[in-house]
Design an enzyme around this catalytic site. Structure first.
Site, PDB file in Angstrom:
ATOM      1  N   ASP A   9      18.820  35.774 -10.776  1.00 59.48           N
ATOM      2  CA  ASP A   9      18.186  36.843 -11.538  1.00 59.48           C
ATOM      3  C   ASP A   9      18.289  38.119 -10.708  1.00 59.48           C
ATOM      4  O   ASP A   9      18.405  38.068  -9.475  1.00 59.48           O
ATOM      5  CB  ASP A   9      16.724  36.475 -11.799  1.00 59.48           C
ATOM      6  CG  ASP A   9      15.929  37.629 -12.360  1.00 59.48           C
ATOM      7  OD1 ASP A   9      16.302  38.143 -13.427  1.00 59.48           O
ATOM      8  OD2 ASP A   9      14.940  38.031 -11.712  1.00 59.48           O
ATOM      9  N   TYR A  11      16.293  41.585 -11.346  1.00 56.86           N
ATOM     10  CA  TYR A  11      15.099  42.400 -11.138  1.00 56.86           C
ATOM     11  C   TYR A  11      13.932  41.570 -10.608  1.00 56.86           C
ATOM     12  O   TYR A  11      13.463  40.639 -11.249  1.00 56.86           O
ATOM     13  CB  TYR A  11      14.695  43.082 -12.441  1.00 56.86           C
ATOM     14  CG  TYR A  11      15.730  44.051 -12.965  1.00 56.86           C
ATOM     15  CD1 TYR A  11      16.386  44.937 -12.112  1.00 56.86           C
ATOM     16  CD2 TYR A  11      16.056  44.090 -14.317  1.00 56.86           C
ATOM     17  CE1 TYR A  11      17.334  45.829 -12.589  1.00 56.86           C
ATOM     18  CE2 TYR A  11      16.997  44.988 -14.807  1.00 56.86           C
ATOM     19  CZ  TYR A  11      17.634  45.851 -13.941  1.00 56.86           C
ATOM     20  OH  TYR A  11      18.568  46.737 -14.427  1.00 56.86           O
ATOM     21  N   ARG A  40       6.486  47.492 -15.356  1.00 54.73           N
ATOM     22  CA  ARG A  40       7.190  46.219 -15.264  1.00 54.73           C
ATOM     23  C   ARG A  40       6.621  45.203 -16.252  1.00 54.73           C
ATOM     24  O   ARG A  40       7.367  44.479 -16.932  1.00 54.73           O
ATOM     25  CB  ARG A  40       7.094  45.677 -13.830  1.00 54.73           C
ATOM     26  CG  ARG A  40       7.751  44.322 -13.618  1.00 54.73           C
ATOM     27  CD  ARG A  40       9.222  44.347 -13.954  1.00 54.73           C
ATOM     28  NE  ARG A  40       9.876  43.078 -13.642  1.00 54.73           N
ATOM     29  CZ  ARG A  40      11.038  42.697 -14.156  1.00 54.73           C
ATOM     30  NH1 ARG A  40      11.685  43.473 -15.007  1.00 54.73           N
ATOM     31  NH2 ARG A  40      11.568  41.543 -13.818  1.00 54.73           N
ATOM     32  N   SER A 115      21.318  38.571 -15.820  1.00 57.20           N
ATOM     33  CA  SER A 115      20.199  39.502 -15.958  1.00 57.20           C
ATOM     34  C   SER A 115      19.995  39.942 -17.399  1.00 57.20           C
ATOM     35  O   SER A 115      20.933  39.977 -18.200  1.00 57.20           O
ATOM     36  CB  SER A 115      20.466  40.741 -15.092  1.00 57.20           C
ATOM     37  OG  SER A 115      19.467  41.724 -15.279  1.00 57.20           O
ATOM     38  N   ASN A 116      18.761  40.321 -17.695  1.00 50.84           N
ATOM     39  CA  ASN A 116      18.467  40.994 -18.960  1.00 50.84           C
ATOM     40  C   ASN A 116      19.012  42.412 -18.973  1.00 50.84           C
ATOM     41  O   ASN A 116      19.136  43.027 -20.034  1.00 50.84           O
ATOM     42  CB  ASN A 116      16.956  41.042 -19.194  1.00 50.84           C
ATOM     43  CG  ASN A 116      16.405  39.754 -19.771  1.00 50.84           C
ATOM     44  OD1 ASN A 116      17.134  38.970 -20.372  1.00 50.84           O
ATOM     45  ND2 ASN A 116      15.112  39.535 -19.595  1.00 50.84           N
TER      46      ASN A 116
END
Length: 225
Positions: A9, A11, A40, A115-116
């Protein structure tokens, strides 16, 4: 245990998203840490909600919308120039101190990011901190128009690596991401940067670590294959 590749991942796992608090404090004195934390939290909420509503926008837009919400919540001015600077920081986030030493020692297997985030944003961040030399590539949820923990996102790793899920180690500091990846079938390492226990979602990580360098200790460096 056979591990043929590792997928990280981005972030909160490799990149320190809390670092934006410093610049938030410059623009909004006494509010920097609060903005960073709420921003966040709202990012994540919006990815989950938009996935459930089947109403996709990319993570750059999520990031902007989440910040705008938080500034409104705190009754702070939403100046376009300020918003642009803060959202733009996601292309220039620092990595945690344990990232480079770990990636250097795990170079005997393919290393990827899943990742998103939007590919271009992640790739720019990767290049800015010069960890591109350690990575085979970046996989983005944007290519399937939904967000983790959807299985469609984790499936990107299987297609890119041509490996079964059980031969891939997925590493994340986000408990919900850990649960999603384990449900999908990956071997999973939960990096407890936030000092939180695993989520109670019916899935537990294979490994719990508090520093990325422990991955090298767990798998013996060159003997991971």
């Amino acid at each position: 245990m056979t591990i043929c590749a590792a997928v990280f991942d981005a972030y909160g796992t490799l990149f320190d998203v809390s670092s934006v608090a410093t610049q938030c404090e410059v623009f909004f004195p006494t509010h920097g840490q609060t903005i960073s934390t709420l921003w966040r939290q709202k990012q994540l909420e919006y990815t989950w909600l938009r996935s459930l509503m089947d109403n996709y926008v990319d993570f750059n837009q999520i990031n902007h919308d989440a910040l705008r919400y938080v500034l409104g919540q705190l009754d702070l001015p939403e100046e376009p120039a300020t918003m642009e600077v803060l959202v733009g920081m996601y292309t220039d986030l620092p990595v945690y101190p344990d990232v480079v030493p770990t990636l250097e020692k795990m170079g005997n297997i393919p290393l990827w990011i899943l990742s998103n985030g939007v590919s271009q944003t992640i790739e720019q961040a990767v290049n800015n901190v010069k960890i591109d030399r350690y990575l085979k590539g970046v996989l983005s949820a944007d290519s399937v128009k939904t967000f983790k923990p959807s299985p469609k996102v984790y499936d990107l790793a299987l297609k890119a690596l041509s490996l079964p899920a059980q031969d891939i180690l997925f590493v994340s500091s986000n408990g919900w991401d850990v649960a999603g990846a384990k449900t999908f079938g990956f071997k999973v390492a939960f990096l407890t940067r936030q000092k939180k226990p695993p989520e109670e979602l019916g899935q537990k990580p294979n490994f719990v670590i508090d520093n990325l360098t422990q991955l090298v200790d767990l798998f013996g460096g060159r003997h991971m294959l």
